[in-house]
Design an enzyme around this catalytic site. Structure first.
Site, PDB file in Angstrom:
ATOM      1  N   HIS A 200       7.098 -65.663  70.715  1.00  0.00           N
ATOM      2  CA  HIS A 200       7.603 -66.741  71.599  1.00  0.00           C
ATOM      3  C   HIS A 200       7.181 -66.483  73.046  1.00  0.00           C
ATOM      4  O   HIS A 200       8.010 -66.457  73.952  1.00  0.00           O
ATOM      5  CB  HIS A 200       9.131 -66.886  71.489  1.00  0.00           C
ATOM      6  CG  HIS A 200       9.615 -68.232  71.966  1.00  0.00           C
ATOM      7  ND1 HIS A 200      10.742 -68.834  71.488  1.00  0.00           N
ATOM      8  CD2 HIS A 200       9.090 -69.094  72.883  1.00  0.00           C
ATOM      9  CE1 HIS A 200      10.905 -70.016  72.102  1.00  0.00           C
ATOM     10  NE2 HIS A 200       9.918 -70.179  72.955  1.00  0.00           N
TER      11      HIS A 200
ATOM     12  N   ARG B 165       9.625 -75.550  68.276  1.00  0.00           N
ATOM     13  CA  ARG B 165      10.826 -74.748  68.019  1.00  0.00           C
ATOM     14  C   ARG B 165      10.867 -74.382  66.542  1.00  0.00           C
ATOM     15  O   ARG B 165      10.469 -75.187  65.691  1.00  0.00           O
ATOM     16  CB  ARG B 165      12.096 -75.523  68.379  1.00  0.00           C
ATOM     17  CG  ARG B 165      12.445 -75.522  69.852  1.00  0.00           C
ATOM     18  CD  ARG B 165      12.966 -74.178  70.354  1.00  0.00           C
ATOM     19  NE  ARG B 165      13.256 -74.203  71.788  1.00  0.00           N
ATOM     20  CZ  ARG B 165      12.379 -73.895  72.745  1.00  0.00           C
ATOM     21  NH1 ARG B 165      11.149 -73.529  72.433  1.00  0.00           N
ATOM     22  NH2 ARG B 165      12.739 -73.925  74.020  1.00  0.00           N
TER      23      ARG B 165
ATOM     24  N   GLU C 129      14.851 -65.547  65.937  1.00  0.00           N
ATOM     25  CA  GLU C 129      14.008 -64.756  66.840  1.00  0.00           C
ATOM     26  C   GLU C 129      14.797 -63.573  67.387  1.00  0.00           C
ATOM     27  O   GLU C 129      15.955 -63.759  67.755  1.00  0.00           O
ATOM     28  CB  GLU C 129      13.517 -65.641  67.996  1.00  0.00           C
ATOM     29  CG  GLU C 129      12.634 -66.781  67.499  1.00  0.00           C
ATOM     30  CD  GLU C 129      12.122 -67.693  68.618  1.00  0.00           C
ATOM     31  OE1 GLU C 129      12.324 -67.375  69.802  1.00  0.00           O
ATOM     32  OE2 GLU C 129      11.532 -68.725  68.294  1.00  0.00           O
TER      33      GLU C 129
END
Ligand code: NDP
Length: 308
Positions: A274, A226, A255
């Site tokens: 991601h 993360r 993000e």
């Protein structure tokens, strides 16, 4: 209690096509319906969802379609007596292959050649630059599903694999397993440091200025856990000062990664959006985890992947 109705919250669209995911439950005896926000739930209801919503606390069971459930308030589920499950256990190959790809690229310069290919440039790198991952040390921080997926693949490529996990218990293919208090020792000699831990108070900014100072100057850091586990500003400083050689990141503090981030411009930084877990059959893998638990509830067994 049995699951009487299964709901798929439309937020799953972030990772899978929501209708294909819903259809993956057609072979269950339980009716399955796509839902948005604002619905009311009862004890016989289960919801598979990407995001948390307050109304889920009235349901009988909530499944988070992510391995990292840090956006869910596990204590609130605990207090409400609503079991919460996550999707760990299915990302060993996907994220493992992504991490291997990053490492092979750094060693064999694929990312550099592609940059030059964009300019139709027959690029010849400096003699010192290419290397093999074989015999290089890889330190995997976090040895759960992701970490093992990375460690096994590193081991298969002939890398010297060490790792870090809370328990310190041995893991196949990992030469030395350190506990978190020995993180600096674990990363000091590694050519690659791969972060595969969840975001918790204990892992926030786990890798920051001090850790970059500890790492080898020719080390590459990989973050597939993360964003907040890695102090991004410290990384930019370490890249600029040459304290580390490069980084491959699938997860970020914010993000999507903001357009003005200096990380976009660095030749030795690989940015992926991601998508470490993404495949064309991810909806089926996720649905299997949910279906397994529908079966378990039906037969009175304990839930798999229960986190609250
Ligand atoms: P697991 O629960 O299987 O593994 C977590 C590992 O982290 C365990 O080995 C655990 O140690 C270790 N750990 C936890 N806290 C610490 C700490 N403070 N210091 C060192 N090690 C620690 O989870 P997964 O492998 O399935 O997923 C890990 C995380 O990766 C998720 O929480 C999620 O945030 C992220 N993720 C990212 C994806 C992507 O697309 N990029 C996809 C899937 C997950 P121990 O074994 O001793 O308990």
């Amino acid at each position: 209690t049995q699951v009487e109705r299964l709901f798929v919250h439309e937020s799953v669209e972030s990772v899978v096509p929501k209708r294909a995911f819903r259809d993956a439950f057609d072979d269950l005896d339980v009716p399955c319906e796509l839902v948005g926000d604002g619905r009311t739930y009862e004890a016989g209801d289960a919801v598979a969802t990407y995001v948390p919503r307050p109304e889920f606390l009235d349901a009988g069971w909530i499944h988070c379609t992510r391995a990292g459930y840090d956006e869910f308030d596990a204590d609130a589920y605990e207090a409400a007596g609503v079991p919460l499950t996550n999707s760990t256990g299915i990302h060993g190959a996907t994220v493992g292959e992504l991490a291997m790809g990053y490492m092979l690229s750094f060693a064999r310069l694929l990312h550099v050649y592609r940059d030059h290919q964009n300019e139709r440039d027959w690029h010849r790198p400096e003699y010192e630059r290419p290397f093999t991952v074989e015999d290089e040390r890889l330190c995997v921080v976090g040895l759960g599903t992701l970490g093992r997926g990375i460690a096994e693949r590193g081991d298969a490529m002939g890398m010297d694999v060490v790792g870090v996990r809370r328990s310190g218990d041995p893991v196949p293919g990992v030469g030395t397993v350190y506990t978190p208090d020995r993180l600096h020792e674990a990363i000091a000699d590694a050519r690659f440091v791969a972060l595969a831990v969840p975001h918790t108070p204990a892992t926030e900014a786990l890798v920051s200025d001090e850790e970059f100072g500890t790492m080898r100057g020719d080390a590459y850091v990989i973050n597939v856990g993360r964003g907040p586990v890695l102090d991004q500003e410290a990384l930019v400083r370490a890249l600029e000062s040459g304290e580390v050689a490069g980084a491959a990141l699938d997860v970020f503090e914010t993000e999507p990664l903001p357009e003005d981030s200096p990380l976009w411009d660095h030749e030795e930084v690989i940015v992926s959006p991601h998508k470490g877990s993404a495949t064309n059959r991810y909806h089926l893998d996720l649905a299997e985890v949910v279906k397994e638990n529908v079966r378990r509830i039906g037969s009175g067994e304990e839930l798999r992947n229960r986190v609250a």
